[in-house]
Write an enzyme that holds these catalytic residues in place. Sequence first.
Site, PDB file in Angstrom:
ATOM      1  N   CYS A   1      40.096  45.044  40.485  1.00  0.00           N
ATOM      2  CA  CYS A   1      39.203  44.636  41.573  1.00  0.00           C
ATOM      3  C   CYS A   1      38.427  43.422  41.056  1.00  0.00           C
ATOM      4  O   CYS A   1      38.941  42.677  40.237  1.00  0.00           O
ATOM      5  CB  CYS A   1      38.296  45.784  42.018  1.00  0.00           C
ATOM      6  SG  CYS A   1      37.144  46.355  40.744  1.00  0.00           S
ATOM      7  N   HIS A   2      37.206  43.221  41.519  1.00  0.00           N
ATOM      8  CA  HIS A   2      36.430  42.057  41.083  1.00  0.00           C
ATOM      9  C   HIS A   2      35.890  42.248  39.668  1.00  0.00           C
ATOM     10  O   HIS A   2      36.108  41.410  38.794  1.00  0.00           O
ATOM     11  CB  HIS A   2      35.292  41.794  42.074  1.00  0.00           C
ATOM     12  CG  HIS A   2      34.645  40.451  41.892  1.00  0.00           C
ATOM     13  ND1 HIS A   2      33.476  40.110  42.521  1.00  0.00           N
ATOM     14  CD2 HIS A   2      34.982  39.366  41.158  1.00  0.00           C
ATOM     15  CE1 HIS A   2      33.142  38.873  42.184  1.00  0.00           C
ATOM     16  NE2 HIS A   2      34.036  38.400  41.358  1.00  0.00           N
TER      17      HIS A   2
END
Length: 116
Positions: A70-71
């Site tokens: 993800c981020h």
Amino acid sequence: MDAESQDVLPMSPGELKKRMDKGEVECLLDVREDWEHSLSALPDSIHIPLGELIDRFQELAFEEEIVVYCHFGERSFRAGKILKESGVNTVYNLIGGIDAYSQIADPSIPRYRSQI
């Protein structure tokens, strides 16, 4: 099943880059939102936002090993737990997410700021 078999394993950005360069990544899963994926993504990744993962698990049901990102690594860790509970044998979470990957392993991957 013992507790260890339910663990989501950490993977460093450098290790992921090495495995990607060797073609050793079976499945790379991006669980970020659509707007994030449109800004930057790792090559050959499958995009299923975290909120859709349970409903769309059948798209991954035959994968033996999945690397999730993800981020920053928090949502992907939660996704990894879902994947392990759903029966995926080996799940890795990219430490620091795509942001760390961009800084450490591949600066050609654009960085962005969260809109939260």
